[in-house]
Write a protein that holds these residues in place. Structure first.
Motif, PDB file in Angstrom:
ATOM      1  N   SER A  18    -127.814 -13.525  -7.496  1.00 42.57           N
ATOM      2  CA  SER A  18    -127.090 -13.603  -8.756  1.00 42.57           C
ATOM      3  C   SER A  18    -127.613 -12.580  -9.763  1.00 42.57           C
ATOM      4  O   SER A  18    -126.856 -11.901 -10.442  1.00 42.57           O
ATOM      5  N   ALA A  19    -128.934 -12.470  -9.837  1.00 41.79           N
ATOM      6  CA  ALA A  19    -129.525 -11.605 -10.857  1.00 41.79           C
ATOM      7  C   ALA A  19    -129.292 -10.119 -10.574  1.00 41.79           C
ATOM      8  O   ALA A  19    -128.890  -9.359 -11.453  1.00 41.79           O
ATOM      9  N   GLY A  77    -127.375  -7.138  -9.633  1.00 42.86           N
ATOM     10  CA  GLY A  77    -125.946  -6.837  -9.520  1.00 42.86           C
ATOM     11  C   GLY A  77    -125.616  -5.591 -10.308  1.00 42.86           C
ATOM     12  O   GLY A  77    -126.471  -4.712 -10.512  1.00 42.86           O
ATOM     13  N   LEU A  78    -124.378  -5.533 -10.783  1.00 45.82           N
ATOM     14  CA  LEU A  78    -123.946  -4.366 -11.548  1.00 45.82           C
ATOM     15  C   LEU A  78    -124.801  -4.182 -12.794  1.00 45.82           C
ATOM     16  O   LEU A  78    -124.964  -3.073 -13.288  1.00 45.82           O
ATOM     17  N   GLY A  79    -125.344  -5.295 -13.303  1.00 44.04           N
ATOM     18  CA  GLY A  79    -126.180  -5.222 -14.499  1.00 44.04           C
ATOM     19  C   GLY A  79    -127.358  -4.278 -14.299  1.00 44.04           C
ATOM     20  O   GLY A  79    -127.747  -3.546 -15.212  1.00 44.04           O
ATOM     21  N   ASN A  80    -127.912  -4.278 -13.100  1.00 41.92           N
ATOM     22  CA  ASN A  80    -129.093  -3.453 -12.844  1.00 41.92           C
ATOM     23  C   ASN A  80    -128.740  -1.996 -12.623  1.00 41.92           C
ATOM     24  O   ASN A  80    -129.420  -1.098 -13.100  1.00 41.92           O
ATOM     25  N   TYR A 107    -116.272  -7.925 -15.085  1.00 43.04           N
ATOM     26  CA  TYR A 107    -117.224  -7.582 -14.010  1.00 43.04           C
ATOM     27  C   TYR A 107    -116.453  -7.187 -12.757  1.00 43.04           C
ATOM     28  O   TYR A 107    -116.809  -6.258 -12.043  1.00 43.04           O
ATOM     29  N   PHE A 120    -128.274 -11.107 -19.518  1.00 38.20           N
ATOM     30  CA  PHE A 120    -127.228 -10.741 -18.547  1.00 38.20           C
ATOM     31  C   PHE A 120    -127.830 -10.437 -17.184  1.00 38.20           C
ATOM     32  O   PHE A 120    -127.400 -10.959 -16.158  1.00 38.20           O
ATOM     33  N   THR A 121    -128.855  -9.610 -17.169  1.00 35.30           N
ATOM     34  CA  THR A 121    -129.386  -9.141 -15.894  1.00 35.30           C
ATOM     35  C   THR A 121    -130.103 -10.257 -15.144  1.00 35.30           C
ATOM     36  O   THR A 121    -130.113 -10.286 -13.917  1.00 35.30           O
ATOM     37  N   SER A 127    -129.152 -13.332 -15.300  1.00 39.33           N
ATOM     38  CA  SER A 127    -128.154 -14.404 -15.165  1.00 39.33           C
ATOM     39  C   SER A 127    -128.562 -15.656 -15.935  1.00 39.33           C
ATOM     40  O   SER A 127    -128.462 -16.770 -15.434  1.00 39.33           O
ATOM     41  N   MET A 183    -126.331 -19.326 -18.837  1.00 41.84           N
ATOM     42  CA  MET A 183    -125.035 -19.693 -18.275  1.00 41.84           C
ATOM     43  C   MET A 183    -125.097 -20.916 -17.393  1.00 41.84           C
ATOM     44  O   MET A 183    -124.094 -21.341 -16.846  1.00 41.84           O
ATOM     45  N   SER A 198    -121.598 -16.119  -8.274  1.00 38.60           N
ATOM     46  CA  SER A 198    -122.341 -17.026  -9.145  1.00 38.60           C
ATOM     47  C   SER A 198    -121.694 -17.129 -10.527  1.00 38.60           C
ATOM     48  O   SER A 198    -121.963 -18.060 -11.272  1.00 38.60           O
ATOM     49  N   LEU A 199    -120.847 -16.174 -10.871  1.00 40.48           N
ATOM     50  CA  LEU A 199    -120.146 -16.249 -12.160  1.00 40.48           C
ATOM     51  C   LEU A 199    -118.963 -17.212 -12.094  1.00 40.48           C
ATOM     52  O   LEU A 199    -118.619 -17.860 -13.074  1.00 40.48           O
TER      53      LEU A 199
HETATM   54  N1  PFF Z   1    -127.011 -10.757 -13.356  1.00 39.94           N
HETATM   55  C1  PFF Z   1    -125.801 -10.111 -12.952  1.00 39.94           C
HETATM   56  C2  PFF Z   1    -126.023  -8.610 -12.991  1.00 39.94           C
HETATM   57  O1  PFF Z   1    -127.065  -8.157 -13.477  1.00 39.94           O
HETATM   58  O2  PFF Z   1    -125.148  -7.881 -12.545  1.00 39.94           O
HETATM   59  C3  PFF Z   1    -124.613 -10.470 -13.796  1.00 39.94           C
HETATM   60  C4  PFF Z   1    -124.528 -11.920 -14.078  1.00 39.94           C
HETATM   61  C5  PFF Z   1    -124.382 -12.825 -13.024  1.00 39.94           C
HETATM   62  C6  PFF Z   1    -124.649 -12.381 -15.374  1.00 39.94           C
HETATM   63  C7  PFF Z   1    -124.382 -14.170 -13.278  1.00 39.94           C
HETATM   64  C8  PFF Z   1    -124.654 -13.733 -15.641  1.00 39.94           C
HETATM   65  C9  PFF Z   1    -124.537 -14.599 -14.572  1.00 39.94           C
HETATM   66  F1  PFF Z   1    -124.574 -15.876 -14.797  1.00 39.94           F
END
Ligand code: PFF
Length: 467
Positions: free
Chosen positions: A35-36, A38-41, A122, A243-244, A246, A249, A340-341
């Protein structure tokens, strides 16, 4: 199946299997890392770092991960394991047991809404990655100049039809897994694909070292120049930490409810945070040397990785192969995060509205897909449309920008703040000590940070930015 997960099957009349649980002892680390990371990184971290001037921003971001993100992650996982249900029902169980106000379950509702809004855009970005698999595999990048690569990217953004197609494919992939429950192969996928992504990132960093601009990139990322840091930048850094990882939420709560009792919450949370941070920093080290070597703009915005990495793939030996692999792995990383979203909303529809898994996945997924169309249009036909432009804070922000801002910078930190206040001020100290099972000194450090530092830091950044 773990103790925690069998305990989780109680009140809602669902068995762990019907909720689609993870099977192994490492379930939590795998699920949480999936989950953590992902595109955020790989997409978001480098471009917001570029937009916010580099080093000082990175330093604030790292501080936010350590002093705000990690304590909150531990709190979320702890609440999940204590409650033993989906986030809404975990909150309900804990408040009931502790004779606290049932309104606390709204905390989980903020999370459900945030997940829904995030996934809508996303998925559009996940679609960009999907489209780049084809672009790379067919050799369209080979030997192209920075301008030509830029034109390929603008061509994609300028075409609502193409964006819609790939957004649809991405949402369908997410819905497919969520509808079948989390088990079907995803766990294995995470175990194999995450390390593969990591290795490929290392190869990209290796290539970046050959550009001759690696030193500049290291200086850009790690030499803080505080004159470039704005208060808005601090809010972005903090929002991105949520965000990164997760956080804010309820995702970590949901996954924490399946964490066996004997496993250390602190160690696992730390492992997830460290892996997540390392992936983001590696992405930065792979991208910025290419930016500087080709005279590109670090603050180019959301298109940054789609203009830099393809340039490298077009020039390096076996670039088509590496490029294709890279985007495939990026899609997997985005996919596990996307799942996970959507999961919290689907679980909520199942529990509260009595829908079955397929119907709830379809309802949630289609609604999210529809909202995604607004983000697609804001990249082209609606690029001048700023729905809340009359407020100076939202000036010039398209629908896409607004969704990003509202979720990452407002909803997730708000959710995280509430988690910190709930765990730090409302749950009994004995319950916390029992769940975390830390040495007294470490416990007291976590407890103090969560009670005093974290809420104050989040609140101050918030209020400062609002005023
Ligand atoms: N953490 C994910 C990312 O960095 O791409 C994005 C994300 C997933 C944000 C799940 C929040 C979440 F609950």
């Amino acid at each position: 199946m773990s103790n925690a997960s069998s305990a989780a099957s109680g009140v809602m009349g669902q068995t762990p299997a019907s909720r689609g649980l993870w099977s192994s002892r490492f379930a939590f680390i795998l699920a949480a890392t999936g989950s953590a990371v992902g595109l955020g990184n790989i997409w978001k971290f480098p471009y917001i770092t570029g937009e916010n001037g580099g080093g000082a921003f990175v330093l604030v971001y790292l501080l936010c991960i350590a002093a705000v993100g990690l304590p909150i992650m531990m709190a979320e996982v702890m609440i999940g394991r204590r409650g033993g249900h989906s986030p809404v029902n975990s909150m309900r169980a804990i408040t009931k047991r502790g004779k606290l106000s049932p309104s606390w379950r709204w905390l989980a509702a903020v999370g459900v809404l945030a997940g829904f809004l995030i996934l809508s855009f996303y998925s559009v970005i996940g679609g960009w990655a999907l489209s780049y698999v084809g672009t790379t595999a067919t050799g369209q990048l080979t030997g192209q100049s920075a301008d030509q690569i830029g034109a390929i990217f603008s061509g994609l953004l300028g075409s609502p039809g193409k964006l819609l197609l790939w957004h649809t494919v991405f949402m369908a992939l997410v819905m497919l897994v969520v509808a079948r429950g989390l088990r079907g192969g995803l766990e294995r996928a995470v175990t194999i694909l995450m390390p593969a992504l990591f290795v490929l990132l290392l190869i990209m960093v290796g290539y970046a070292m050959t550009t001759g601009y690696f030193g500049e990139a290291v200086a850009f990322l790690f030499q803080p120049d505080f004159s470039k840091l704005t208060t808005a930048g601090v809010l972005v850094a903090m929002g991105h930490a949520f965000f990164t990882l997760s956080l804010g939420m309820g995702i970590m709560m949901a996954y924490g409810s399946y964490l066996p009792k004997g496993i250390s919450i602190a160690k696992t949370s730390m492992a997830v945070s460290v892996m997540d941070t390392v992936v983001a920093l590696l992405a930065g080290l792979a991208i910025f040397p290419i930016v500087f070597a080709n005279g590109l703009e670090p603050g180019a915005g959301p298109g940054l990785i789609f203009q830099t990495l393809p340039l490298a793939f077009g020039q390096m030996p076996m670039g088509n192969l590496f490029g294709t692999l890279f985007f495939v792995l990026l899609i997997f990383a985005a996919w596990t995060s996307g799942i996970s979203l959507l999961e919290p909303l689907v679980e909520w529809l199942e529990e509260q509205k009595g829908m079955n898994r397929t119907v709830s996945t379809l309802a949630a997924g289609i609604a999210c897909w529809l909202l995604g169309i607004a983000s697609i249009l804001s990249l082209n036909l609606w690029s001048d449309f700023a729905p809340l432009g009359m407020f100076s804070m939202f000036e010039g922000k398209t629908v896409f920008d607004l969704l990003d801002f509202l979720t990452a910078n407002i909803l997730l930190p708000l959710g995280g703040l509430l988690v910190a206040v709930f765990a730090g001020w409302f749950m009994s100290r004995e319950a916390l000590e029992d769940e975390l099972a830390l040495a007294p000194a470490s416990f007291s450090m976590w407890y103090r940070t969560l009670r005093y530092f974290t809420p104050v830091a989040v609140a101050v950044v918030f209020i400062y930015n609002l005023v």
